[in-house]
Design a protein around this motif. Structure first.
Motif, mmCIF file in Angstrom:
data_model
loop_
_atom_site.group_PDB
_atom_site.id
_atom_site.type_symbol
_atom_site.label_atom_id
_atom_site.label_comp_id
_atom_site.label_asym_id
_atom_site.label_seq_id
_atom_site.Cartn_x
_atom_site.Cartn_y
_atom_site.Cartn_z
ATOM 1 N N LYS A 304 43.413 30.615 32.277
ATOM 2 C CA LYS A 304 44.459 31.403 32.924
ATOM 3 C C LYS A 304 43.959 32.054 34.209
ATOM 4 O O LYS A 304 44.619 32.004 35.254
ATOM 5 N N GLU A 308 45.475 31.462 38.095
ATOM 6 C CA GLU A 308 46.056 32.586 38.844
ATOM 7 C C GLU A 308 45.300 32.817 40.154
ATOM 8 O O GLU A 308 45.923 33.058 41.207
ATOM 9 N N TYR A 341 50.354 30.178 33.192
ATOM 10 C CA TYR A 341 48.919 29.923 33.160
ATOM 11 C C TYR A 341 48.333 30.316 31.802
ATOM 12 O O TYR A 341 48.759 31.283 31.178
ATOM 13 N N GLY A 342 47.360 29.546 31.372
ATOM 14 C CA GLY A 342 46.780 29.738 30.054
ATOM 15 C C GLY A 342 47.446 28.891 28.993
ATOM 16 O O GLY A 342 47.037 28.902 27.831
#
Length: 519
Positions: A304, A308, A341-342
């Motif tokens: 993540k 980012e 994200y992740g």
């Protein structure tokens, strides 16, 4: 896609080369740039001629429909020439990892029984010792300066005819093989059909990536890799876009140089490369491609924090997804405009997934299970590995060997390979979760987590960490990292041991080989 592209449902009588290569000239787009490599631009008309010459050259060597040609080649215009030329002639190309060792080449060449090998000259020192006593290989062709018993690819192309009628193949004929990355053992031959190429172009290239004819796509992942083959050939050639090739290793400096020089709009990389580029604060959108609109990540799950940071610095979303050699490309992915994200996002259009427990019963929301996938690009099986094929391909479903859970929003969270997951105090530990926590520390570049048994038959996490340049390993830093992880995830999951390494063992496609870290 441009008019006439076969998509997910090609006709029974179908040769993929006519769809991806010949069609552009027929539709009046032959002057568009297909490839930019170290020697400059190549138009679709020029690529078509190269493909035809390569197909004719292979036929002139005595190869016939369903013969096999192995390819150990750097990324350049001659890679697609040989690959699509073979397919157009009905011959089966087998791209092979260019970063393997002699013993690997010896095994694969014997296993695939190719009669012809095309190899790039810089790779000959590693490949030549593997050629002795090959029982099936008749001819070695060198892209570059050949030796005494070898032939020149340039000479063969120059002597071959520039027109080639496509072989009478069907959509269900085997078109090409790939070899699995070997992240968990010996590489396996994976057989793909003609119909699989347009399926991935339609489902992912159009349905998720949204590639357009005006796009310039640069894939740091190489063409021998299923992920790179899609990024660098299938998707751009399906739509008439431009692919940029880097022949050498995709080191961060080399990748940044390509981004600056050729200004791609789409970039494909692997998580370790994204992290390595971000490790240099001088790397940003202005020093790369200001027209970059979309990025792709696969090979391993993207942490993540890395996703980012990349979007903040380069101004382009990273569409993280999961794919496999067996499925040819990404089948679970984030979407433009709704990246989480992740996570690995949601199923690609045309694909279905299930999460099952050890008894093959579907698990509920937030429960960890093995990921199974069903889609139009699943391979037919492994070459001469019947038992492994039966374990992996079950009816319409392919077992991925990955552990996931699905959240309330329908996004899928990667937990680790089935063989990598382990329990501590009765609680499942995801190596990826612990690794992501470690990577969030400002001194950590990479991390890998494995189970470790001190002799009491109780498993606990052990971490192997690569620090960023300028950072120094110490017991104090190890203790700091342990506390850092405890503050972010369940305490039971923190690494009891931390070992600092200069680098992690990986496959050539960037996957961490955790099995090599288990003592």
């Amino acid at each position: 896609m441009t008019q006439g592209f076969a998509g997910v449902h090609p006709p029974r009588d179908y040769n993929a080369a006519t769809d991806f290569i010949d069609r552009h000239g027929r539709e009046g787009h032959g002057g568009r740039t297909a490839i930019i490599d170290a020697d400059g631009p190549v138009s679709y008309d020029e690529l078509t001629e190269l493909v035809n010459r390569a197909g004719n050259a292979l036929l002139a060597l005595g190869l016939r429909q369903e013969s096999r040609v192995a390819m150990i080649m750097h990324d350049s215009r001659r890679f697609p020439a040989v690959f699509w030329g073979a397919i157009k002639a009905g011959i089966i190309p087998i791209p092979i990892n260019t970063l393997l060792r002699t013993s690997d080449y010896r095994h694969i060449l014997t296993d695939c029984r190719a009669r012809v090998l095309v190899v790039s000259e810089p790779l000959l020192d590693e490949v030549r010792p593997a050629l002795a006593e090959q029982p099936f290989l008749d001819t070695v062709i060198v892209d570059g300066q050949p030796g005494r018993d070898e032939q020149s690819l340039a000479d063969l192309l120059a002597a071959a005819g520039s027109d080639l009628e496509p072989a009478p193949t069907t959509a269900d004929d085997v078109a090409f093989w790939l070899y699995s990355s070997g992240s968990t053992g010996t590489p396996k031959g994976v057989l793909h059909l003609h119909r699989h190429l347009p399926a991935t172009a339609e489902c992912y290239g159009r349905g998720v990536l949204g590639i357009e004819p005006e796009d310039v796509i640069f894939s740091a992942a190489k063409l021998f890799f299923a992920y790179g083959l899609g990024n660098g050939m299938t998707f751009p050639f399906a739509i008439g876009a431009t692919a940029v090739y880097l022949p050498g290793r995709p080191a961060p400096d080399a990748v940044m140089a390509v981004l600056r020089e050729h200004q791609p709009t789409i970039f494909g990389g692997v998580p370790t490369l994204y992290a390595a580029i971000l490790a240099d604060d001088a790397n940003n959108r202005d020093s790369a491609s200001p027209v970059l609109r979309r990025c792709i990540s696969a090979g391993e799950a993207l942490p993540k924090e890395v996703g980012e940071r990349w979007q903040a610095r380069f101004g382009a979303e990273v569409l993280d997804g999961v794919g496999s050699t067996e499925m040819l490309h990404i089948f679970l992915s984030n979407r433009p405009g709704r990246v989480c994200y992740g996570t690995s996002g949601e199923p690609v259009p045309g694909y279905s997934v299930r999460l099952v427990d050890e008894s093959d019963h579907e698990v509920g929301q937030e429960e960890i299970g093995e990921l199974l996938v069903n889609g139009p690009s699943a391979c037919t099986g492994y070459w001469n590995r019947r038992d492994k094929s039966l374990d992996t391909f079950q009816g319409h479903w392919t077992r991925t060997g990955d552990k996931y859970y699905r959240d309330a929003e329908g996004c899928y969270h990667y937990c680790g390979r089935t063989d990598d997951m382990f329990k501590v105090s009765g609680q499942w530990v995801s190596p990826f979760e612990v690794e992501s926590a470690l990577i969030a520390h400002d001194q950590v570049l990479e991390a890998a987590v494995v189970p470790h048994d001190e002799g009491d038959n109780l498993l606990k996490p052990r971490a192997f960490v690569v620090l960023k340049n300028g950072c120094t390993a110490s017991d104090d830093l190890a203790a700091e990292l342990q506390g850092f992880v405890k503050a972010r995830i369940a305490t039971v999951k923190y690494p009891r041991w931390i070992d600092f390494l200069d680098e992690l063992p990986k496959t050539a496609t960037g996957k961490i080989q955790r099995f090599k870290l288990r003592a």
